[in-house]
Design a protein around this motif. Structure first.
Motif, short mmCIF file in Angstrom:
data_model
loop_
_atom_site.label_atom_id
_atom_site.label_comp_id
_atom_site.label_asym_id
_atom_site.label_seq_id
_atom_site.Cartn_x
_atom_site.Cartn_y
_atom_site.Cartn_z
N PRO A 257 0.83 -1.21 0.00
CA PRO A 257 0.00 0.00 0.00
C PRO A 257 0.86 1.25 0.00
CG PRO A 257 0.00 -1.03 2.17
CD PRO A 257 0.68 -1.99 1.25
N SER A 258 0.32 2.31 -0.57
CA SER A 258 1.08 3.55 -0.67
C SER A 258 1.28 4.22 0.67
CB SER A 258 0.37 4.52 -1.63
OG SER A 258 -0.96 4.77 -1.19
N THR B 55 -9.41 14.08 2.52
CA THR B 55 -9.15 15.05 1.46
C THR B 55 -9.42 14.37 0.12
OG1 THR B 55 -6.82 14.43 1.18
CG2 THR B 55 -7.32 16.09 2.88
N VAL B 56 -9.25 15.12 -0.93
CA VAL B 56 -9.45 14.56 -2.26
C VAL B 56 -8.49 13.39 -2.51
CG1 VAL B 56 -9.28 15.04 -4.74
CG2 VAL B 56 -10.31 16.73 -3.22
N ASP B 57 -7.31 13.46 -1.90
CA ASP B 57 -6.28 12.44 -2.14
C ASP B 57 -6.14 11.43 -1.01
OD1 ASP B 57 -5.53 13.71 -4.56
OD2 ASP B 57 -4.41 15.20 -3.40
N TRP B 58 -6.97 11.56 0.04
CA TRP B 58 -6.76 10.69 1.21
C TRP B 58 -8.09 10.32 1.86
CZ3 TRP B 58 -6.39 12.60 6.70
CH2 TRP B 58 -6.12 11.55 7.60
N THR B 59 -8.35 9.02 1.98
CA THR B 59 -9.52 8.51 2.67
C THR B 59 -9.06 7.84 3.95
OG1 THR B 59 -10.64 8.11 0.55
CG2 THR B 59 -11.54 7.00 2.50
N PRO B 60 -9.31 8.44 5.11
CA PRO B 60 -8.79 7.89 6.37
C PRO B 60 -9.31 6.50 6.69
CG PRO B 60 -9.54 10.16 6.66
CD PRO B 60 -10.00 9.73 5.31
N VAL B 61 -10.60 6.21 6.36
CA VAL B 61 -11.20 4.92 6.68
C VAL B 61 -11.72 4.27 5.40
CG1 VAL B 61 -12.96 3.66 7.98
CG2 VAL B 61 -11.89 5.70 8.97
N GLN B 62 -11.26 3.07 5.13
CA GLN B 62 -11.83 2.25 4.07
C GLN B 62 -12.65 1.15 4.74
OE1 GLN B 62 -7.76 1.55 2.42
NE2 GLN B 62 -8.80 1.85 0.47
N TYR B 63 -13.93 1.14 4.48
CA TYR B 63 -14.84 0.22 5.17
C TYR B 63 -15.42 -0.76 4.16
CZ TYR B 63 -19.15 -1.39 7.46
OH TYR B 63 -20.16 -2.16 7.96
N ILE B 64 -15.25 -2.06 4.41
CA ILE B 64 -15.76 -3.11 3.53
C ILE B 64 -16.73 -3.98 4.31
CG2 ILE B 64 -15.16 -5.13 2.14
CD1 ILE B 64 -12.46 -3.86 1.58
N HIS B 65 -17.96 -4.03 3.86
CA HIS B 65 -19.00 -4.78 4.57
C HIS B 65 -19.32 -6.08 3.82
CE1 HIS B 65 -22.38 -5.68 7.08
NE2 HIS B 65 -23.26 -5.52 6.11
N SER C 201 -5.28 14.08 17.62
CA SER C 201 -4.10 14.45 18.40
C SER C 201 -2.77 14.24 17.67
CB SER C 201 -4.07 13.64 19.71
OG SER C 201 -4.09 12.25 19.45
N HIS C 202 -2.83 13.72 16.45
CA HIS C 202 -1.60 13.47 15.69
C HIS C 202 -1.77 13.99 14.26
CE1 HIS C 202 -1.30 10.62 19.04
NE2 HIS C 202 0.01 10.62 18.85
N ALA C 203 -1.80 15.30 14.13
CA ALA C 203 -2.01 15.92 12.82
C ALA C 203 -0.91 15.56 11.84
CB ALA C 203 -2.09 17.45 12.97
N ALA C 204 0.27 15.22 12.35
CA ALA C 204 1.38 14.88 11.47
C ALA C 204 1.10 13.63 10.65
CB ALA C 204 2.66 14.69 12.29
N PHE C 205 0.16 12.80 11.11
CA PHE C 205 -0.18 11.57 10.39
C PHE C 205 -1.31 11.76 9.38
CE2 PHE C 205 2.17 9.55 13.85
CZ PHE C 205 2.87 8.55 13.16
N HIS C 206 -1.88 12.95 9.31
CA HIS C 206 -2.95 13.19 8.33
C HIS C 206 -2.39 12.99 6.92
CE1 HIS C 206 -5.65 15.79 11.19
NE2 HIS C 206 -5.31 14.62 11.70
N GLY C 207 -3.09 12.22 6.14
CA GLY C 207 -2.65 11.95 4.78
C GLY C 207 -1.53 10.93 4.70
#
Length: 469
Positions: free
Chosen positions: A247-248, A321-331, A277-283
């Motif tokens: 994964p990227s 964001t347009v380039d980042w989806t924090p949660v990928q949910y597969i049901h 609490s960890h903005a550095a990990f965004h994206g």
């Protein structure tokens, strides 16, 4: 020497195509050694069920299917098993749905199945009953004069005495359990709860050998943590990852049935706190949550699905964001080989149930890792696996800040520490794999005193499939 007879709510496929399930993989070798028999429910219910078991011969073992009418199945399975026992045994007494027809169906199924089994088992057969759907079975079999040794293994947790007493039929359940010759549990926690329940319900006395004396007979008790085919799952992950791009972004992964016992909303809230609490990990990180559906006809499961989908959407809407989806949910369910690769390519495994018998996902995640660059397991203190896996990052799943801190620790953990933790976890799993679990239980069951047909007690030697190294 007789056969090994496995009894469970569901049977394996008659053609062997569904043998990827953990319980089937665990038991089929033991069954095959002496031509064993697996008795379980037929895939479909019918308004005119067969009055006898329907037998199918596989190359490795035989299968006996029992059929139920649709209404009886619903009241027994969706009703008493999963709307009374499942929530109660997982500590969710607020979700118990008590209906008189449920308890009646539960007992009727056990009685009917016992009559079918009694027609086919022999005195020297070894009977191993699995899980909460069939607790009354030993009581019913012994009432019919069956003299085989009968063991029971509870795959899910056993709660403390006060929670157990919230079950309307708790006295009956205790008596039914006491009719087994051996009762096996996943953890020392559950074993302790059983001892306390027997003491206060049936005036049981703990003997020096660890058994319980109840009403003039001994009930053997033991802790037998279930496991997986460790080396086989490692190979499955390694071979599949060869042609799979990494994964990227560093990935967190959770794989759980969509169930309120798995702590999925609490996990997402913990992940949300981490992002807050960890903005550095965004994206720079993502969470893949796979949650296949289960028991959609029960209201509590509809509610948990709605809550989980809302939380995933909320987190993505707030942080994405347009380039980042924090949660990928597969049901939906994914094939086991795909899951093995996903585990191997994920930096953090999140296993955070609120209450669980064992949780084999924790063991699969560890087994799948690349030993040279392993990921980190974050594990709930309330999962049975926590007793065996102290090198994981142990968390309180009810505390979102604790989950958030564990995620941060896992993502920032140096390679040397990751390797050290993984080596310890993998070494334990290799020594305590699924074959060890199966052999340990059968060895103990074989050693239980049994009355012969003439009423004389005897202690047999160990059958070949009950040898434990």
């Amino acid at each position: 020497m007789g056969r090994l007879v496995i009894i469970s709510n569901r049977a394996p496929s008659v053609d062997g195509s569904g043998d990827s399930g953990g319980l089937v993989v665990a038991l089929k070798d033991a069954l095959a050694k002496d031509g064993g028999l697996w008795i379980g429910g037929a895939p479909k219910q019918t308004d005119a069920p067969s009055p006898s078991l329907i037998f199918h011969h596989r190359q490795d073992f035989d299968i006996g299917l029992f059929e139920l009418e649709p209404k009886l199945y619903r009241d027994y399975y969706l009703g008493y098993s999963n709307s009374v026992l499942w929530p109660a045994l997982h500590g969710r007494v607020d979700l118990i749905d008590v209906q008189p027809c449920y308890a009646a169906a539960y007992r009727e199924v056990a009685g009917r199945l016992a009559r079918l089994i009694a027609e086919t088992v022999r005195d020297d057969d070894l009977i191993w009953v699995h899980d909460y759907q069939l607790i009354p079975l030993a009581h019913e079999l012994k009432a019919l004069g069956v003299k085989s040794r009968i063991g029971f293994f509870l795959h899910i947790p056993l709660p403390d005495l006060q929670t157990f007493k919230a079950i309307p039929d708790w006295r009956d359940l205790a008596r039914w359990l006491a009719d087994y010759d051996l009762i096996g549990f996943q953890t020392r926690r559950d074993l302790g709860h059983m001892i306390n329940i027997f003491r206060h319900t049936l005036r049981g006395e703990l003997r020096s050998n660890g058994n319980m004396g109840i009403a003039g007979r001994e009930v053997a008790l033991g802790c037998f943590p279930i496991s997986i085919n460790v080396d086989g799952f490692r190979r499955l992950a390694a071979e599949g990852a060869v042609n799979t791009p990494a994964p990227s972004l560093p990935r967190l992964i959770g794989v759980d049935r969509l169930d309120y016992s798995k702590g999925l909303p609490q996990r997402l809230v913990g992940y949300q706190k981490f992002l807050e609490s960890h903005a550095a990990f965004h994206g720079k990180v993502s969470l893949l949550q796979i949650a296949p559906p289960t028991r959609d006809d029960v209201d509590a499961y509809k509610a948990i699905r709605t809550e989980l989908e809302h939380l995933a959407g909320h987190i993505n809407g707030r942080f994405g964001t347009v380039d980042w989806t924090p949660v990928q949910y597969i049901h939906r369910a994914l094939p086991r080989d795909e899951l093995a690769v996903l585990f191997r390519l994920s930096r953090v495994g999140l296993v955070t149930p609120l209450f669980d018998g064992m949780n084999l996902v924790a063991k699969e995640y560890v087994a799948a890792q690349d030993a040279a660059d392993p990921g980190v397991l974050v594990l709930s203190q309330f999962a049975g696996a926590a007793e065996e896996m102290p090198e994981a990052l142990i968390v309180n799943p009810h505390d979102p800040q604790d989950i958030a801190q564990a995620i941060s620790t896992a993502l920032e953990m140096p390679l040397g520490e990751r390797i050290e933790r993984h080596d310890a976890l993998y070494s334990h799993l290799q020594d305590h794999d699924v074959d060890h679990w199966c052999a340990a239980f059968l060895k103990r069951l074989v050693s239980v005193e049994r009355l012969d047909v003439d009423g004389v007690a005897r202690f047999p030697g160990l059958e070949p499939w009950a040898q434990v190294g």
